[in-house]
Every structure is written in C-alpha cells, then in structure tokens.
Design a protein around this motif. Structure first.
Motif, PDB file in Angstrom:
ATOM      1  N   TRP A 196       0.817  -1.207   0.000  1.00  0.00           N
ATOM      2  CA  TRP A 196       0.000   0.000   0.000  1.00  0.00           C
ATOM      3  C   TRP A 196       0.854   1.262   0.000  1.00  0.00           C
ATOM      4  O   TRP A 196       0.497   2.254  -0.638  1.00  0.00           O
ATOM      5  N   VAL A 197       1.994   1.228   0.681  1.00  0.00           N
ATOM      6  CA  VAL A 197       2.909   2.374   0.641  1.00  0.00           C
ATOM      7  C   VAL A 197       3.452   2.540  -0.781  1.00  0.00           C
ATOM      8  O   VAL A 197       3.496   3.648  -1.322  1.00  0.00           O
ATOM      9  N   GLY A 198       3.852   1.430  -1.391  1.00  0.00           N
ATOM     10  CA  GLY A 198       4.345   1.483  -2.767  1.00  0.00           C
ATOM     11  C   GLY A 198       3.285   1.974  -3.733  1.00  0.00           C
ATOM     12  O   GLY A 198       3.573   2.761  -4.640  1.00  0.00           O
ATOM     13  N   MET A 199       2.052   1.530  -3.551  1.00  0.00           N
ATOM     14  CA  MET A 199       0.948   1.958  -4.413  1.00  0.00           C
ATOM     15  C   MET A 199       0.697   3.459  -4.248  1.00  0.00           C
ATOM     16  O   MET A 199       0.490   4.171  -5.237  1.00  0.00           O
ATOM     17  N   ALA A 200       0.730   3.942  -3.018  1.00  0.00           N
ATOM     18  CA  ALA A 200       0.537   5.374  -2.781  1.00  0.00           C
ATOM     19  C   ALA A 200       1.649   6.183  -3.441  1.00  0.00           C
ATOM     20  O   ALA A 200       1.387   7.223  -4.054  1.00  0.00           O
ATOM     21  N   LEU A 201       2.874   5.705  -3.339  1.00  0.00           N
ATOM     22  CA  LEU A 201       3.986   6.408  -3.985  1.00  0.00           C
ATOM     23  C   LEU A 201       3.839   6.399  -5.502  1.00  0.00           C
ATOM     24  O   LEU A 201       4.048   7.418  -6.163  1.00  0.00           O
ATOM     25  N   LEU A 202       3.470   5.257  -6.047  1.00  0.00           N
ATOM     26  CA  LEU A 202       3.298   5.145  -7.497  1.00  0.00           C
ATOM     27  C   LEU A 202       2.215   6.087  -8.010  1.00  0.00           C
ATOM     28  O   LEU A 202       2.405   6.783  -9.014  1.00  0.00           O
ATOM     29  N   LEU A 203       1.088   6.120  -7.301  1.00  0.00           N
ATOM     30  CA  LEU A 203      -0.027   6.960  -7.743  1.00  0.00           C
ATOM     31  C   LEU A 203       0.222   8.452  -7.514  1.00  0.00           C
ATOM     32  O   LEU A 203      -0.437   9.292  -8.125  1.00  0.00           O
ATOM     33  N   SER A 204       1.171   8.798  -6.646  1.00  0.00           N
ATOM     34  CA  SER A 204       1.433  10.204  -6.378  1.00  0.00           C
ATOM     35  C   SER A 204       2.532  10.795  -7.261  1.00  0.00           C
ATOM     36  O   SER A 204       2.725  12.011  -7.270  1.00  0.00           O
ATOM     37  N   ILE A 205       3.232   9.973  -8.024  1.00  0.00           N
ATOM     38  CA  ILE A 205       4.318  10.479  -8.869  1.00  0.00           C
ATOM     39  C   ILE A 205       3.805  11.515  -9.875  1.00  0.00           C
ATOM     40  O   ILE A 205       4.361  12.612  -9.990  1.00  0.00           O
ATOM     41  N   GLN A 206       2.746  11.192 -10.603  1.00  0.00           N
ATOM     42  CA  GLN A 206       2.226  12.105 -11.630  1.00  0.00           C
ATOM     43  C   GLN A 206       1.724  13.421 -11.039  1.00  0.00           C
ATOM     44  O   GLN A 206       2.098  14.491 -11.527  1.00  0.00           O
ATOM     45  N   PRO A 207       0.891  13.402  -9.977  1.00  0.00           N
ATOM     46  CA  PRO A 207       0.449  14.683  -9.420  1.00  0.00           C
ATOM     47  C   PRO A 207       1.599  15.528  -8.870  1.00  0.00           C
ATOM     48  O   PRO A 207       1.584  16.755  -9.012  1.00  0.00           O
ATOM     49  N   ILE A 208       2.592  14.895  -8.271  1.00  0.00           N
ATOM     50  CA  ILE A 208       3.732  15.659  -7.750  1.00  0.00           C
ATOM     51  C   ILE A 208       4.528  16.268  -8.901  1.00  0.00           C
ATOM     52  O   ILE A 208       4.926  17.441  -8.845  1.00  0.00           O
ATOM     53  N   ALA A 209       4.751  15.496  -9.951  1.00  0.00           N
ATOM     54  CA  ALA A 209       5.462  16.035 -11.118  1.00  0.00           C
ATOM     55  C   ALA A 209       4.664  17.179 -11.751  1.00  0.00           C
ATOM     56  O   ALA A 209       5.238  18.215 -12.119  1.00  0.00           O
ATOM     57  N   ASP A 210       3.347  17.016 -11.861  1.00  0.00           N
ATOM     58  CA  ASP A 210       2.502  18.091 -12.390  1.00  0.00           C
ATOM     59  C   ASP A 210       2.599  19.327 -11.504  1.00  0.00           C
ATOM     60  O   ASP A 210       2.666  20.457 -12.003  1.00  0.00           O
ATOM     61  N   TYR A 211       2.597  19.140 -10.186  1.00  0.00           N
ATOM     62  CA  TYR A 211       2.690  20.279  -9.276  1.00  0.00           C
ATOM     63  C   TYR A 211       3.994  21.036  -9.494  1.00  0.00           C
ATOM     64  O   TYR A 211       4.001  22.265  -9.543  1.00  0.00           O
ATOM     65  N   ILE A 212       5.084  20.304  -9.634  1.00  0.00           N
ATOM     66  CA  ILE A 212       6.385  20.956  -9.847  1.00  0.00           C
ATOM     67  C   ILE A 212       6.359  21.770 -11.141  1.00  0.00           C
ATOM     68  O   ILE A 212       6.825  22.910 -11.183  1.00  0.00           O
ATOM     69  N   ILE A 213       5.782  21.198 -12.181  1.00  0.00           N
ATOM     70  CA  ILE A 213       5.701  21.895 -13.469  1.00  0.00           C
ATOM     71  C   ILE A 213       4.803  23.134 -13.357  1.00  0.00           C
ATOM     72  O   ILE A 213       5.192  24.240 -13.730  1.00  0.00           O
ATOM     73  N   PHE A 214       3.579  22.954 -12.836  1.00  0.00           N
ATOM     74  CA  PHE A 214       2.637  24.067 -12.766  1.00  0.00           C
ATOM     75  C   PHE A 214       3.062  25.115 -11.749  1.00  0.00           C
ATOM     76  O   PHE A 214       2.744  26.285 -11.898  1.00  0.00           O
ATOM     77  N   ARG A 215       3.790  24.712 -10.714  1.00  0.00           N
ATOM     78  CA  ARG A 215       4.290  25.680  -9.727  1.00  0.00           C
ATOM     79  C   ARG A 215       5.283  26.636 -10.387  1.00  0.00           C
ATOM     80  O   ARG A 215       5.377  27.795 -10.005  1.00  0.00           O
ATOM     81  N   GLY A 216       6.004  26.146 -11.399  1.00  0.00           N
ATOM     82  CA  GLY A 216       6.901  27.021 -12.132  1.00  0.00           C
ATOM     83  C   GLY A 216       6.160  28.025 -13.004  1.00  0.00           C
ATOM     84  O   GLY A 216       6.698  29.081 -13.336  1.00  0.00           O
ATOM     85  N   LEU A 217       4.914  27.702 -13.366  1.00  0.00           N
ATOM     86  CA  LEU A 217       4.117  28.585 -14.218  1.00  0.00           C
ATOM     87  C   LEU A 217       3.214  29.520 -13.422  1.00  0.00           C
ATOM     88  O   LEU A 217       3.017  30.672 -13.797  1.00  0.00           O
ATOM     89  N   TRP A 218       2.634  29.004 -12.340  1.00  0.00           N
ATOM     90  CA  TRP A 218       1.646  29.743 -11.582  1.00  0.00           C
ATOM     91  C   TRP A 218       1.979  29.691 -10.096  1.00  0.00           C
ATOM     92  O   TRP A 218       2.621  28.750  -9.644  1.00  0.00           O
ATOM     93  N   PRO A 219       1.477  30.630  -9.326  1.00  0.00           N
ATOM     94  CA  PRO A 219       1.688  30.589  -7.868  1.00  0.00           C
ATOM     95  C   PRO A 219       0.669  29.663  -7.191  1.00  0.00           C
ATOM     96  O   PRO A 219      -0.269  30.119  -6.539  1.00  0.00           O
TER      97      PRO A 219
END
Length: 129
Positions: free
Chosen positions: A60-83
């Motif tokens: 379950w920890v591995g599944m949570a990490l796997l499913l959170s990779i995309q949203p975290i990567a999106d956050y890093i990208i969008f944080r560079g564009l918007w506040p």
C-alpha cells in the motif's frame, strides 16, 4: 498559430471562463466519478474482492507512492508557471489524476484548470499553459 495569437486566445478564453455553466462542470464531473465507481462496485462480489486485496503495508505504501508520482510532477511543473498553493494545488492535481483514471481521459484536466482559474490567482487563463 503564432505565439501572440495563442496568448490573445488564452486571455479571451479567461474572460469567457466566467460563463455560468463552468461553475457546474466540477460538481458534475465529481458526481459522474461517484456514479462510475458505485456502478463498478455494484457489479463486484465484495467478499471475493476483499479476499483479493493485498494485506502487506509495503504494497500500500508502494501503491501510494506510485499513484502520487504524476500529481507531484505536475505540481512541480505548474508551480513554475503559476503561484499554486501546496496543499490546495496537490489536492486538485490528485483529483485530476483520479478523474483521468476513473472517468475518461483528460476529464481531470478540465477539473484542474477550472480549479486553477478559481483558486490560483493566475494572470490570464490557465488554458494558456
């Protein structure tokens, strides 16, 4: 389309974002997701499904990490564009990811951009990204 034309379109799209139907898009998508999940679970044998679930905490920890990779990567990208705020932004991106997986592809994109338009103090339109 030239860059200036895209920027002009994004600004005008932001002006059109105040349309009343956009206010209902997020809740309608959320209800549709709940309906799809309930329908799928309604067809399942819940006792057999429970027996198939892994009991290992590591899974379950591995599944949570796997499913959170995309949203975290999106956050890093969008944080560079918007506040974007950390908690609200990640929550919206997790909903976007769930919508894309459960309902149909890219419905989460619409949900996220509508959230960003309302909550992220973005100059212009989030659709310009």
């Amino acid at each position: 389309m030239e860059a200036a034309t895209v920027a002009d379109w994004a600004r005008s799209a932001g002006d059109r974002a105040a349309a009343p139907w956009l206010r209902w898009t997020g809740p309608i998508l959320s209800i549709a997701i709940i309906f799809v999940v309930a329908r799928v679970l309604g067809r399942a044998d819940l006792i057999a499904l429970d027996q198939l679930l892994p009991v290992s905490a590591g899974f379950w920890v591995g599944m949570a990490l796997l499913l959170s990779i995309q949203p975290i990567a999106d956050y890093i990208i969008f944080r560079g564009l918007w506040p974007l705020p950390l908690i609200g932004g990640l929550t919206a991106l997790l909903r976007k990811s769930a919508s894309n997986e459960l309902l149909f592809g890219y419905s989460g994109e619409l949900q996220f951009y509508l959230w960003a338009r309302r909550n992220a103090s973005i100059p212009g339109s989030p659709f310009g990204a």
